[in-house]
Design a protein around this motif. Structure first.
Motif, PDB file in Angstrom:
ATOM      1  N   ASP A  92     -22.075 -16.612   1.879  1.00  0.00           N
ATOM      2  CA  ASP A  92     -20.868 -16.864   1.079  1.00  0.00           C
ATOM      3  C   ASP A  92     -20.066 -15.581   0.896  1.00  0.00           C
ATOM      4  O   ASP A  92     -18.835 -15.575   0.997  1.00  0.00           O
ATOM      5  CB  ASP A  92     -21.235 -17.434  -0.299  1.00  0.00           C
ATOM      6  CG  ASP A  92     -21.800 -18.838  -0.233  1.00  0.00           C
ATOM      7  OD1 ASP A  92     -21.629 -19.510   0.806  1.00  0.00           O
ATOM      8  OD2 ASP A  92     -22.433 -19.262  -1.236  1.00  0.00           O
ATOM      9  N   PHE A  93     -20.775 -14.487   0.620  1.00  0.00           N
ATOM     10  CA  PHE A  93     -20.089 -13.205   0.411  1.00  0.00           C
ATOM     11  C   PHE A  93     -19.368 -12.762   1.681  1.00  0.00           C
ATOM     12  O   PHE A  93     -18.216 -12.316   1.628  1.00  0.00           O
ATOM     13  CB  PHE A  93     -21.088 -12.134  -0.044  1.00  0.00           C
ATOM     14  CG  PHE A  93     -20.454 -10.776  -0.178  1.00  0.00           C
ATOM     15  CD1 PHE A  93     -19.636 -10.483  -1.255  1.00  0.00           C
ATOM     16  CD2 PHE A  93     -20.665  -9.796   0.787  1.00  0.00           C
ATOM     17  CE1 PHE A  93     -19.040  -9.242  -1.376  1.00  0.00           C
ATOM     18  CE2 PHE A  93     -20.075  -8.556   0.671  1.00  0.00           C
ATOM     19  CZ  PHE A  93     -19.255  -8.273  -0.417  1.00  0.00           C
ATOM     20  N   ARG A  94     -20.011 -12.890   2.829  1.00  0.00           N
ATOM     21  CA  ARG A  94     -19.373 -12.483   4.088  1.00  0.00           C
ATOM     22  C   ARG A  94     -18.125 -13.313   4.363  1.00  0.00           C
ATOM     23  O   ARG A  94     -17.106 -12.795   4.817  1.00  0.00           O
ATOM     24  CB  ARG A  94     -20.367 -12.603   5.237  1.00  0.00           C
ATOM     25  CG  ARG A  94     -21.389 -11.487   5.225  1.00  0.00           C
ATOM     26  CD  ARG A  94     -22.294 -11.553   6.420  1.00  0.00           C
ATOM     27  NE  ARG A  94     -23.260 -10.463   6.380  1.00  0.00           N
ATOM     28  CZ  ARG A  94     -24.477 -10.550   6.822  1.00  0.00           C
ATOM     29  NH1 ARG A  94     -24.912 -11.664   7.384  1.00  0.00           N
ATOM     30  NH2 ARG A  94     -25.293  -9.515   6.750  1.00  0.00           N
ATOM     31  N   ARG A 132      -6.079  -1.266  -4.256  1.00  0.00           N
ATOM     32  CA  ARG A 132      -6.650  -2.151  -3.239  1.00  0.00           C
ATOM     33  C   ARG A 132      -8.072  -2.577  -3.600  1.00  0.00           C
ATOM     34  O   ARG A 132      -8.441  -3.745  -3.445  1.00  0.00           O
ATOM     35  CB  ARG A 132      -6.652  -1.454  -1.870  1.00  0.00           C
ATOM     36  CG  ARG A 132      -5.285  -1.311  -1.256  1.00  0.00           C
ATOM     37  CD  ARG A 132      -5.354  -0.538   0.049  1.00  0.00           C
ATOM     38  NE  ARG A 132      -4.015  -0.328   0.598  1.00  0.00           N
ATOM     39  CZ  ARG A 132      -3.767   0.424   1.647  1.00  0.00           C
ATOM     40  NH1 ARG A 132      -4.753   1.063   2.292  1.00  0.00           N
ATOM     41  NH2 ARG A 132      -2.534   0.570   2.090  1.00  0.00           N
ATOM     42  N   VAL A 133      -8.862  -1.624  -4.077  1.00  0.00           N
ATOM     43  CA  VAL A 133     -10.240  -1.942  -4.468  1.00  0.00           C
ATOM     44  C   VAL A 133     -10.233  -2.928  -5.639  1.00  0.00           C
ATOM     45  O   VAL A 133     -10.981  -3.910  -5.639  1.00  0.00           O
ATOM     46  CB  VAL A 133     -11.045  -0.671  -4.810  1.00  0.00           C
ATOM     47  CG1 VAL A 133     -12.371  -1.007  -5.467  1.00  0.00           C
ATOM     48  CG2 VAL A 133     -11.271   0.174  -3.557  1.00  0.00           C
ATOM     49  N   ASN A 134      -9.373  -2.690  -6.611  1.00  0.00           N
ATOM     50  CA  ASN A 134      -9.304  -3.574  -7.768  1.00  0.00           C
ATOM     51  C   ASN A 134      -8.873  -4.983  -7.353  1.00  0.00           C
ATOM     52  O   ASN A 134      -9.475  -5.982  -7.772  1.00  0.00           O
ATOM     53  CB  ASN A 134      -8.332  -3.003  -8.804  1.00  0.00           C
ATOM     54  CG  ASN A 134      -8.341  -3.808 -10.088  1.00  0.00           C
ATOM     55  OD1 ASN A 134      -9.400  -4.136 -10.612  1.00  0.00           O
ATOM     56  ND2 ASN A 134      -7.160  -4.157 -10.573  1.00  0.00           N
ATOM     57  N   ARG A 135      -7.867  -5.088  -6.510  1.00  0.00           N
ATOM     58  CA  ARG A 135      -7.414  -6.400  -6.041  1.00  0.00           C
ATOM     59  C   ARG A 135      -8.512  -7.084  -5.215  1.00  0.00           C
ATOM     60  O   ARG A 135      -8.713  -8.298  -5.322  1.00  0.00           O
ATOM     61  CB  ARG A 135      -6.120  -6.268  -5.231  1.00  0.00           C
ATOM     62  CG  ARG A 135      -4.899  -6.010  -6.101  1.00  0.00           C
ATOM     63  CD  ARG A 135      -3.567  -6.230  -5.374  1.00  0.00           C
ATOM     64  NE  ARG A 135      -3.479  -5.625  -4.072  1.00  0.00           N
ATOM     65  CZ  ARG A 135      -2.964  -4.422  -3.804  1.00  0.00           C
ATOM     66  NH1 ARG A 135      -2.477  -3.698  -4.791  1.00  0.00           N
ATOM     67  NH2 ARG A 135      -2.921  -3.954  -2.579  1.00  0.00           N
ATOM     68  N   ALA A 136      -9.235  -6.308  -4.407  1.00  0.00           N
ATOM     69  CA  ALA A 136     -10.317  -6.876  -3.589  1.00  0.00           C
ATOM     70  C   ALA A 136     -11.434  -7.410  -4.475  1.00  0.00           C
ATOM     71  O   ALA A 136     -11.953  -8.512  -4.237  1.00  0.00           O
ATOM     72  CB  ALA A 136     -10.856  -5.824  -2.622  1.00  0.00           C
ATOM     73  N   LEU A 172     -12.510 -11.311  -4.620  1.00  0.00           N
ATOM     74  CA  LEU A 172     -13.890 -11.716  -4.316  1.00  0.00           C
ATOM     75  C   LEU A 172     -14.473 -12.546  -5.458  1.00  0.00           C
ATOM     76  O   LEU A 172     -15.140 -13.555  -5.221  1.00  0.00           O
ATOM     77  CB  LEU A 172     -14.776 -10.498  -4.028  1.00  0.00           C
ATOM     78  CG  LEU A 172     -14.589  -9.820  -2.677  1.00  0.00           C
ATOM     79  CD1 LEU A 172     -15.384  -8.518  -2.609  1.00  0.00           C
ATOM     80  CD2 LEU A 172     -14.994 -10.748  -1.539  1.00  0.00           C
ATOM     81  N   GLN A 173     -14.229 -12.131  -6.685  1.00  0.00           N
ATOM     82  CA  GLN A 173     -14.719 -12.906  -7.834  1.00  0.00           C
ATOM     83  C   GLN A 173     -14.124 -14.303  -7.832  1.00  0.00           C
ATOM     84  O   GLN A 173     -14.821 -15.281  -8.104  1.00  0.00           O
ATOM     85  CB  GLN A 173     -14.378 -12.195  -9.148  1.00  0.00           C
ATOM     86  CG  GLN A 173     -15.262 -11.019  -9.442  1.00  0.00           C
ATOM     87  CD  GLN A 173     -14.901 -10.362 -10.773  1.00  0.00           C
ATOM     88  OE1 GLN A 173     -13.736 -10.257 -11.140  1.00  0.00           O
ATOM     89  NE2 GLN A 173     -15.925  -9.932 -11.482  1.00  0.00           N
TER      90      GLN A 173
END
Length: 191
Positions: free
Chosen positions: A112-114, A155-159, A163-164
């Motif tokens: 699921d994560f991938r 970008r990290v925050n949006r990613a 993902l959540q």
């Protein structure tokens, strides 16, 4: 050449003689550390075996007794640390109560994560992999990506948020096994 061989033999005989002369003191020291005659004998044997294997590192003319005592002491504490990590379970009670979560849940979660990671925008996926998985600092990731520090942080925050959302994770309770599996495993541990 013959003189060199005789000298090597003399050094080996001297080493052996000095080592053997230290055995009574070494055993007394081992007994003072372990408090048990059989453990003391084992410690002495282990120390002598290590000393014999490392005799080339012994400097002739230095204190053999101190060298052997150091080896024995280090062996004693090494074994004590090892025993501290071991669990005595001679009657098998601990083993009977041992339970682990099934691996298939972790495999499914990883799939699921991938899939969710693949759905991120390329720049977000790159940033989260650099910072979250590869261990780069924000500063290092910014240099690698050729962008500003604030851009990488964004970008990290949006990613993370995406993902959540994709994984439907809202808090800590959403990690690990589902409630039914956790209840079964917890019952196994409670015994």
């Amino acid at each position: 050449m013959t003189g060199d061989k005789a000298t090597e033999d003399d050094i080996a005989r001297t080493f052996k003689r000095e080592m053997l002369s230290c055995l009574p003191s070494l055993r007394a020291f081992a007994y003072s550390l372990s408090g048990k005659p059989d453990r003391a004998d084992d410690l002495v044997q282990d120390a002598i075996m290590k000393a014999w294997a490392k005799q080339n590192s012994f400097e002739p003319g230095t204190n053999m007794k101190a060298w052997l005592f150091t080896i024995l002491r280090n062996e004693f504490y090494s074994q004590a640390r090892k025993r501290g990590r071991e669990i005595q379970d001679s009657d098998g009670l601990f083993t009977e109560r041992l339970a682990v979560h099934p691996a298939q849940h972790g495999n499914l979660d990883m799939q699921d994560f991938r899939r969710a990671l693949d759905r991120l925008a390329d720049d977000q996926r790159e940033a989260i992999i650099l910072v979250g998985a590869s261990g780069f600092s924000y500063e290092e990731a910014a240099v690698i990506c050729g962008c500003a520090l604030g851009t990488i942080k964004s970008r990290v925050n949006r990613a993370r948020n995406r993902l959540q959302e994709l994984l439907q994770v809202s808090g800590e309770q959403d990690y690990g096994p589902d409630p039914d599996t956790a209840a079964i495993t917890n019952r196994a541990f409670a015994g």
